[in-house]
Design a protein around this motif. Structure first.
Motif, PDB file in Angstrom:
ATOM      1  N   ALA A  29       0.829  -1.205   0.000  1.00 52.30           N
ATOM      2  CA  ALA A  29       0.000   0.000   0.000  1.00 52.30           C
ATOM      3  C   ALA A  29       0.865   1.259   0.000  1.00 52.30           C
ATOM      4  O   ALA A  29       0.604   2.215  -0.745  1.00 52.30           O
ATOM      5  CB  ALA A  29      -0.934  -0.012   1.207  1.00 52.30           C
ATOM      6  N   ARG A  30       1.902   1.274   0.818  1.00 53.95           N
ATOM      7  CA  ARG A  30       2.792   2.435   0.867  1.00 53.95           C
ATOM      8  C   ARG A  30       3.549   2.601  -0.449  1.00 53.95           C
ATOM      9  O   ARG A  30       3.772   3.726  -0.913  1.00 53.95           O
ATOM     10  CB  ARG A  30       3.775   2.301   2.031  1.00 53.95           C
ATOM     11  N   ALA A  31       3.955   1.472  -1.046  1.00 51.48           N
ATOM     12  CA  ALA A  31       4.644   1.542  -2.334  1.00 51.48           C
ATOM     13  C   ALA A  31       3.747   2.178  -3.391  1.00 51.48           C
ATOM     14  O   ALA A  31       4.203   2.956  -4.234  1.00 51.48           O
ATOM     15  CB  ALA A  31       5.092   0.155  -2.772  1.00 51.48           C
ATOM     16  N   ALA A  32       2.461   1.861  -3.356  1.00 51.54           N
ATOM     17  CA  ALA A  32       1.514   2.436  -4.314  1.00 51.54           C
ATOM     18  C   ALA A  32       1.442   3.953  -4.169  1.00 51.54           C
ATOM     19  O   ALA A  32       1.245   4.675  -5.150  1.00 51.54           O
ATOM     20  CB  ALA A  32       0.132   1.815  -4.125  1.00 51.54           C
ATOM     21  N   ARG A  33       1.605   4.424  -2.945  1.00 46.68           N
ATOM     22  CA  ARG A  33       1.529   5.867  -2.714  1.00 46.68           C
ATOM     23  C   ARG A  33       2.847   6.578  -2.975  1.00 46.68           C
ATOM     24  O   ARG A  33       2.850   7.782  -3.275  1.00 46.68           O
ATOM     25  CB  ARG A  33       1.086   6.137  -1.267  1.00 46.68           C
ATOM     26  N   SER A  87       8.534   5.863  -7.083  1.00 45.84           N
ATOM     27  CA  SER A  87       8.986   6.753  -8.152  1.00 45.84           C
ATOM     28  C   SER A  87       8.910   6.020  -9.483  1.00 45.84           C
ATOM     29  O   SER A  87       8.736   4.802  -9.535  1.00 45.84           O
ATOM     30  CB  SER A  87      10.429   7.191  -7.889  1.00 45.84           C
ATOM     31  N   GLU A  88       9.072   6.750 -10.568  1.00 42.59           N
ATOM     32  CA  GLU A  88       9.089   6.123 -11.889  1.00 42.59           C
ATOM     33  C   GLU A  88      10.250   5.142 -12.008  1.00 42.59           C
ATOM     34  O   GLU A  88      10.111   4.068 -12.591  1.00 42.59           O
ATOM     35  CB  GLU A  88       9.167   7.182 -12.984  1.00 42.59           C
ATOM     36  N   GLU A 115       1.358   0.425  -9.701  1.00 44.02           N
ATOM     37  CA  GLU A 115       1.566   1.342 -10.834  1.00 44.02           C
ATOM     38  C   GLU A 115       0.474   2.406 -10.901  1.00 44.02           C
ATOM     39  O   GLU A 115       0.738   3.561 -11.273  1.00 44.02           O
ATOM     40  CB  GLU A 115       1.586   0.555 -12.140  1.00 44.02           C
ATOM     41  N   HIS A 116      -0.756   2.032 -10.537  1.00 46.94           N
ATOM     42  CA  HIS A 116      -1.873   2.968 -10.607  1.00 46.94           C
ATOM     43  C   HIS A 116      -2.072   3.746  -9.302  1.00 46.94           C
ATOM     44  O   HIS A 116      -3.098   4.411  -9.121  1.00 46.94           O
ATOM     45  CB  HIS A 116      -3.157   2.217 -10.968  1.00 46.94           C
ATOM     46  N   SER A 117      -1.104   3.626  -8.399  1.00 44.07           N
ATOM     47  CA  SER A 117      -1.139   4.367  -7.124  1.00 44.07           C
ATOM     48  C   SER A 117      -2.390   4.069  -6.314  1.00 44.07           C
ATOM     49  O   SER A 117      -2.896   4.928  -5.579  1.00 44.07           O
ATOM     50  CB  SER A 117      -1.029   5.885  -7.380  1.00 44.07           C
ATOM     51  N   ARG A 157       8.941  -3.523 -12.649  1.00 44.51           N
ATOM     52  CA  ARG A 157       8.543  -4.215 -13.877  1.00 44.51           C
ATOM     53  C   ARG A 157       9.634  -5.175 -14.347  1.00 44.51           C
ATOM     54  O   ARG A 157       9.342  -6.271 -14.831  1.00 44.51           O
ATOM     55  CB  ARG A 157       8.229  -3.194 -14.968  1.00 44.51           C
ATOM     56  N   GLU A 158      10.879  -4.757 -14.236  1.00 48.35           N
ATOM     57  CA  GLU A 158      11.993  -5.630 -14.620  1.00 48.35           C
ATOM     58  C   GLU A 158      12.006  -6.895 -13.771  1.00 48.35           C
ATOM     59  O   GLU A 158      12.201  -8.004 -14.286  1.00 48.35           O
ATOM     60  CB  GLU A 158      13.316  -4.887 -14.460  1.00 48.35           C
TER      61      GLU A 158
END
Length: 239
Positions: free
Chosen positions: A121-125, A128-129, A212-214, A136-137
C-alpha cells in the motif's frame, strides 16, 4: 559479492549475545536470498567493523554459520569464506529438523498480510518512476524463471524486497527480509512445481498493476490474495 550492495542491510550490534545476533542476521540474509550460494564474505576484520563488534565476536558468529553448514572457508586459490554452493539443500535439511505446521503457515500468512500488505500500500503511494521501472523488470525476470525453482525463489524474494524498499520504511524492509527468509525455508521443504508458480494468484501482475496505478487499497487487497494463495499451496502438505 562486494558489488551487490548487501552491506546496506548491516547495522552495528551492541547487545549481549552479539555473536548469536550477528549469526541470526547473516542467516536471515541467506534465507532472504540477499546472499546466495557462492557469495564471498569480506574478511572477518571488515565484517567486525560493519557490525561494530570485536573481531573475536565476529569469528564466533561465523563459526555458528559454519557449524550449521551454511558457509565454508576455502584455502589456496580464491581463499576466503563463502556461502556454500548448495545452500538451499542445507536449508532444507535444517528445516526438516523442525518442520512447519499448519499453525506456523497460518501465522506466517497473517504476518505477511500485515507487513507486506502495508508495504504494498505504501509503495503504491510513494513509488517513483525509477522504482516502478525496476519493479517491472523484476516481474518480467520472475515470470521468465518460473521453470527454475531456485532462480524463481531468488527473484521472487527480490521483487517483494523491492516493494518493501519502495514503501520507504526501514522497519518494513527489515521485516520483509525476515518473511522472505521464512518463505525460503518453507519452500525448501515444499518447493511446489511449475504449475503452482504459474497460477495467476502466484504471479504478480495484479499487485504490480495496483502499485503502478497508485491504488493503495487495491495493492493491499491484491497482496492479500497473493499471500493466501501461497498458504493454500502449502497447507495440504503439513500437519
Amino acid at each position: 559479492m562486494d558489488d551487490k550492495g548487501w552491506a546496506q542491510h548491516i547495522a552495528p550490534v551492541r547487545s549481549a549475545g552479539a555473536a548469536e545476533a550477528i549469526a541470526r542476521r547473516l542467516n536471515e540474509l541467506i534465507g532472504a536470498r540477499i546472499l546466495v550460494g557462492g557469495d564471498r564474505f569480506p574478511p572477518e576484520k571488515v565484517l567486525a567493523e560493519m557490525f561494530g563488534v570485536a573481531v573475536m565476536t565476529m569469528r564466533h558468529a561465523m563459526a555458528v554459520l559454519r557449524e550449521d553448514g551454511l558457509i565454508e572457508t576455502r584455502r589456496g586459490h580464491r581463499a576466503g569464506t563463502y556461502v556454500v554452493p548448495e545452500v538451499l539443500t542445507r536449508i532444507r535439511e535444517l528445516t526438516a529438523l523442525h518442520p512447519y505446521t499448519q499453525a506456523d503457515i497460518e501465522e506466517l500468512t497473517a504476518w505477511r498480510i500485515a507487513v507486506s500488505g502495508e508495504a504494498s500500500a505504501r509503495a503504491a503511494r510513494r513509488a517513483s518512476e525509477a522504482g516502478l521501472a525496476r519493479l517491472r523488470e523484476l516481474e518480467a525476470a520472475t515470470d521468465e524463471a518460473v521453470a527454475d525453482a531456485e532462480a524463481y525463489r531468488t527473484l521472487d524474494a527480490g521483487l517483494h524486497l523491492h516493494i518493501a524498499e519502495l514503501s520507504g520504511s526501514r522497519r518494513l524492509m527489515e521485516a520483509e527480509q525476515g518473511i522472505q527468509d521464512e518463505l525460503t525455508r518453507l519452500l525448501a521443504e515444499h518447493p511446489g512445481g511449475v504449475e503452482a508458480r504459474s497460477t495467476p494468484d502466484q504471479q504478480h501482475r495484479g499487485l504490480i498493476a495496483a502499485i503502478e496505478h497508485s491504488d493503495a487499497a487495491q495493492a493491499r487487497e491484491q497482496f492479500t490474495i497473493h499471500a493466501e494463495a501461497t498458504a493454500d499451496l502449502f497447507l495440504p502438505f503439513v500437519q
